[in-house]
Design a protein around this motif. Structure first.
Motif, PDB file in Angstrom:
ATOM      1  N   GLU A 150       0.717  -1.191  -0.266  1.00 16.39           N
ATOM      2  CA  GLU A 150      -0.083   0.266  -0.028  1.00 16.39           C
ATOM      3  C   GLU A 150       0.748   1.435  -0.038  1.00 16.39           C
ATOM      4  N   VAL A 151       0.205   2.309  -0.490  1.00 22.23           N
ATOM      5  CA  VAL A 151       0.673   3.609  -1.019  1.00 22.23           C
ATOM      6  C   VAL A 151       0.349   4.167   0.568  1.00 22.23           C
ATOM      7  N   LEU A 152       0.997   4.658   1.730  1.00 23.87           N
ATOM      8  CA  LEU A 152       0.677   5.229   2.778  1.00 23.87           C
ATOM      9  C   LEU A 152       1.292   6.739   3.057  1.00 23.87           C
ATOM     10  N   SER A 153       0.570   7.593   3.910  1.00 17.13           N
ATOM     11  CA  SER A 153       1.427   8.573   4.227  1.00 17.13           C
ATOM     12  C   SER A 153       2.428   8.442   5.477  1.00 17.13           C
ATOM     13  N   THR A 154       3.570   9.361   5.277  1.00 20.18           N
ATOM     14  CA  THR A 154       4.284   8.892   5.957  1.00 20.18           C
ATOM     15  C   THR A 154       3.975   8.963   7.702  1.00 20.18           C
ATOM     16  N   GLU A 155       2.994   9.454   7.858  1.00 17.24           N
ATOM     17  CA  GLU A 155       2.337   9.393   9.316  1.00 17.24           C
ATOM     18  C   GLU A 155       1.866   8.080   9.556  1.00 17.24           C
ATOM     19  N   ASP A 156       0.904   7.636   8.427  1.00 16.17           N
ATOM     20  CA  ASP A 156       0.668   5.685   9.061  1.00 16.17           C
ATOM     21  C   ASP A 156       0.992   4.878   8.323  1.00 16.17           C
ATOM     22  N   GLU A 157       2.352   5.795   7.866  1.00 18.03           N
ATOM     23  CA  GLU A 157       3.131   4.456   8.050  1.00 18.03           C
ATOM     24  C   GLU A 157       4.181   4.038   8.951  1.00 18.03           C
ATOM     25  N   ARG A 158       4.641   5.123   9.969  1.00 20.49           N
ATOM     26  CA  ARG A 158       5.158   5.618  10.569  1.00 20.49           C
ATOM     27  C   ARG A 158       4.348   4.970  11.970  1.00 20.49           C
ATOM     28  N   GLU A 159       2.894   4.227  12.036  1.00 22.53           N
ATOM     29  CA  GLU A 159       1.837   3.951  12.907  1.00 22.53           C
ATOM     30  C   GLU A 159       2.052   2.566  12.445  1.00 22.53           C
ATOM     31  N   LEU A 160       1.878   2.015  11.197  1.00 21.27           N
ATOM     32  CA  LEU A 160       1.928   0.896  10.848  1.00 21.27           C
ATOM     33  C   LEU A 160       3.301   0.174  11.154  1.00 21.27           C
ATOM     34  N   ILE A 161       3.849   0.897  11.255  1.00 19.69           N
ATOM     35  CA  ILE A 161       6.054   0.334  11.567  1.00 19.69           C
ATOM     36  C   ILE A 161       5.663  -0.191  13.323  1.00 19.69           C
ATOM     37  N   GLU A 162       4.892   1.497  13.971  1.00 18.41           N
ATOM     38  CA  GLU A 162       4.526   0.802  15.578  1.00 18.41           C
ATOM     39  C   GLU A 162       4.236  -0.434  15.543  1.00 18.41           C
ATOM     40  N   LYS A 163       2.933  -0.532  15.098  1.00 18.75           N
ATOM     41  CA  LYS A 163       2.584  -1.369  15.121  1.00 18.75           C
ATOM     42  C   LYS A 163       2.650  -2.976  14.881  1.00 18.75           C
ATOM     43  N   ILE A 164       3.366  -2.871  14.212  1.00 18.23           N
ATOM     44  CA  ILE A 164       4.376  -4.637  13.713  1.00 18.23           C
ATOM     45  C   ILE A 164       4.796  -4.195  14.481  1.00 18.23           C
ATOM     46  N   GLU A 165       5.704  -3.632  15.363  1.00 17.60           N
ATOM     47  CA  GLU A 165       7.494  -3.779  16.406  1.00 17.60           C
ATOM     48  C   GLU A 165       6.269  -4.081  17.269  1.00 17.60           C
ATOM     49  N   LYS A 166       5.134  -3.857  17.734  1.00 13.56           N
ATOM     50  CA  LYS A 166       4.444  -4.519  18.793  1.00 13.56           C
ATOM     51  C   LYS A 166       3.419  -5.815  18.428  1.00 13.56           C
ATOM     52  N   LYS A 167       3.440  -6.437  17.225  1.00 17.73           N
ATOM     53  CA  LYS A 167       2.714  -7.643  17.546  1.00 17.73           C
ATOM     54  C   LYS A 167       4.439  -8.288  17.270  1.00 17.73           C
ATOM     55  N   ARG A 168       5.617  -8.538  16.799  1.00 14.65           N
ATOM     56  CA  ARG A 168       6.578  -8.341  16.758  1.00 14.65           C
ATOM     57  C   ARG A 168       6.993  -9.259  18.548  1.00 14.65           C
ATOM     58  N   GLU A 169       6.864  -7.481  18.816  1.00 16.75           N
ATOM     59  CA  GLU A 169       7.502  -8.384  20.745  1.00 16.75           C
ATOM     60  C   GLU A 169       7.075  -9.292  21.581  1.00 16.75           C
ATOM     61  N   GLU A 170       5.285  -8.336  20.408  1.00 19.35           N
ATOM     62  CA  GLU A 170       4.541  -9.741  21.526  1.00 19.35           C
ATOM     63  C   GLU A 170       4.054 -10.976  21.728  1.00 19.35           C
ATOM     64  N   TYR A 171       4.918 -11.440  20.030  1.00 18.64           N
ATOM     65  CA  TYR A 171       4.980 -12.917  19.360  1.00 18.64           C
ATOM     66  C   TYR A 171       5.972 -13.492  20.443  1.00 18.64           C
ATOM     67  N   GLN A 172       7.491 -12.403  20.575  1.00 21.30           N
ATOM     68  CA  GLN A 172       8.167 -13.454  20.704  1.00 21.30           C
ATOM     69  C   GLN A 172       7.909 -13.637  22.816  1.00 21.30           C
ATOM     70  N   ASN A 173       7.594 -12.868  23.129  1.00 23.09           N
ATOM     71  CA  ASN A 173       6.771 -12.603  24.746  1.00 23.09           C
ATOM     72  C   ASN A 173       5.952 -14.152  24.787  1.00 23.09           C
ATOM     73  N   ARG A 174       5.475 -14.204  23.657  1.00 22.26           N
ATOM     74  CA  ARG A 174       4.772 -15.388  23.951  1.00 22.26           C
ATOM     75  C   ARG A 174       5.556 -16.770  23.752  1.00 22.26           C
ATOM     76  N   LYS A 175       5.891 -16.536  22.438  1.00 19.85           N
ATOM     77  CA  LYS A 175       6.712 -17.620  21.738  1.00 19.85           C
ATOM     78  C   LYS A 175       8.039 -17.978  23.775  1.00 19.85           C
ATOM     79  N   GLU A 176       8.462 -17.129  24.426  1.00 18.69           N
ATOM     80  CA  GLU A 176       9.070 -17.486  25.193  1.00 18.69           C
ATOM     81  C   GLU A 176       8.370 -18.429  26.495  1.00 18.69           C
TER      82      GLU A 176
END
Length: 302
Positions: A138-164
Motif C-alpha cells: 500500500e501507498v501510505l502517508s508518512t504518518e500512517d506508515e510510521r503507525e503501521l511500523i509501530e504496530k508491526i513492532e508491537k506485534k513482533r514483541e508480543e509474538y516473542q514474549n508469547r513464544k518465550e
C-alpha cells in the motif's frame, strides 16, 4: 438357682440325713452305727456332687480365660492397626500438604505465564504477515506508515514474549505432573487409612463381643461355684455329724468296757469273799468238795 440348666443333678434336700441331739444322746449303739453309715454314704454322695460341680466351674473359668485371651489378641491387633492408621494419616497429610504447595506453584506459574490469556503464536504470526504485506503493497502517508511500523513492532514483541512463555511452559507441565504424582501417592495412603481403619474397627467389634462372652461365661462360672459351695457345705455338715456319731460310739464303747471291768471286779471280789468263807470253814474242820477246792485255788488260798 436351677442346677438342671447346667446339665447337673439337683441337690435333693430330702435325701439329707438329719442328726438331732436327742438321736445322738439317746440312740442305741445299733441305731448310731446305722446312722453313721447313712451319714457317711450321704457325705460321699455330696462330695462327689461337689467334685462334679467344681469340675464344671473350672471348665467355665478356663473358657472365660480363653475368651479374655481372645479379646486381648483382638485388642492388640486393633491397637497395631490403629498405629498403622496414624502413620498413613501422617504420610497422607504430609503428601497432601506437599501437593497443595505444588499446585499453588502451578497456579502461580500459570498466572505469571498468562497462558490462558491472549492469542496463540499462529494468530500473531498471521497478523504480522498481513501488516507487513500491507506495508509493502500500500501507498501510505508518512504518518500512517510510521503507525503501521509501530504496530508491526508491537506485534513482533508480543509474538516473542508469547513464544518465550510457551517455551517456559515445559517446566509448568513437569510441575503439574509432579503435583499429581504426589497427590496420587497421598490418595494411596488415604486408601490404606480407610482399609486399616475398617479392619481395626472389625477387631474392635470382635474384642467387645469376646469380652461380652467372657462376662457371660464368668457369670455362669460364678453360679456354678455357688452350686459347688451348696453341695460342699452339705457334705461338710454330714461329715461333721458323722464324726460326732463316731465320737459318741467311742464313748459308748468306753462305757461298755468300764461296765465290763466293773462287773469283773465285782465278780472277783465276790469270788474272793466266797473263797475266804470256804477257807474259814476248812479251818473250822469242815470237809471240802472238789468245787470248793477249785474256788480256793482260783483265789490263791491253796
Amino acid at each position: 438357682m436351677a442346677a438342671e440348666q447346667y446339665g447337673i443333678k439337683e441337690l435333693d434336700e430330702s435325701s439329707n440325713v438329719e442328726l438331732t441331739d436327742d438321736k445322738l444322746e439317746s440312740g442305741s449303739k445299733g441305731q448310731l452305727i446305722k446312722l453313721a453309715g447313712q451319714l457317711r454314704d450321704r457325705r460321699n454322695e455330696l462330695n462327689q456332687m461337689a467334685s462334679e460341680r467344681a469340675s464344671k466351674r473350672d471348665d467355665l473359668n478356663a473358657k472365660t480365660r480363653e475368651k479374655v485371651d481372645e479379646a486381648q489378641e483382638h485388642r492388640e491387633q486393633r491397637d497395631s492397626l490403629n498405629e498403622q492408621v496414624q502413620e498413613h494419616k501422617k504420610s497422607r497429610n504430609e503428601l497432601n500438604a506437599e501437593a497443595n504447595e505444588l499446585f499453588d506453584k502451578v497456579e502461580e506459574m500459570k498466572s505469571d505465564l498468562e497462558l490462558d490469556d491472549g492469542k496463540d503464536l499462529e494468530e500473531l504470526e498471521e497478523e504480522i504477515k498481513q501488516l507487513e504485506f500491507r506495508q509493502q503493497t500500500e501507498v501510505l502517508s508518512t504518518e500512517d506508515e510510521r503507525e503501521l511500523i509501530e504496530k508491526i513492532e508491537k506485534k513482533r514483541e508480543e509474538y516473542q514474549n508469547r513464544k518465550e512463555k510457551v517455551e517456559d511452559s515445559g517446566e509448568l507441565e513437569e510441575l503439574i505432573e509432579e503435583a499429581e504424582e504426589v497427590r496420587s501417592e497421598a490418595s494411596k495412603h488415604h486408601q490404606k487409612v480407610t482399609e486399616l481403619a475398617d479392619e481395626a474397627q472389625e477387631h474392635h467389634n470382635q474384642m467387645i463381643e469376646a469380652y461380652r462372652e467372657a462376662d457371660d461365661i464368668r457369670d455362669r462360672a460364678d453360679e456354678m461355684h455357688e452350686l459347688f459351695v451348696e453341695a460342699q457345705e452339705a457334705a461338710d455338715r454330714h461329715h461333721e455329724d458323722f464324726v460326732r456319731v463316731q465320737k459318741r460310739l467311742r464313748e459308748l464303747d468306753k462305757e461298755e468296757e468300764k461296765e465290763r471291768k466293773d462287773s469283773r471286779a465285782e465278780e472277783r471280789e465276790a469270788a474272793k469273799q466266797e473263797a475266804e468263807e470256804i477257807y474259814q470253814a476248812f479251818q473250822d474242820g469242815e470237809t471240802l468238795d472238789t468245787e470248793d477246792l477249785m474256788k480256793l485255788q482260783r483265789a490263791g488260798l491253796l
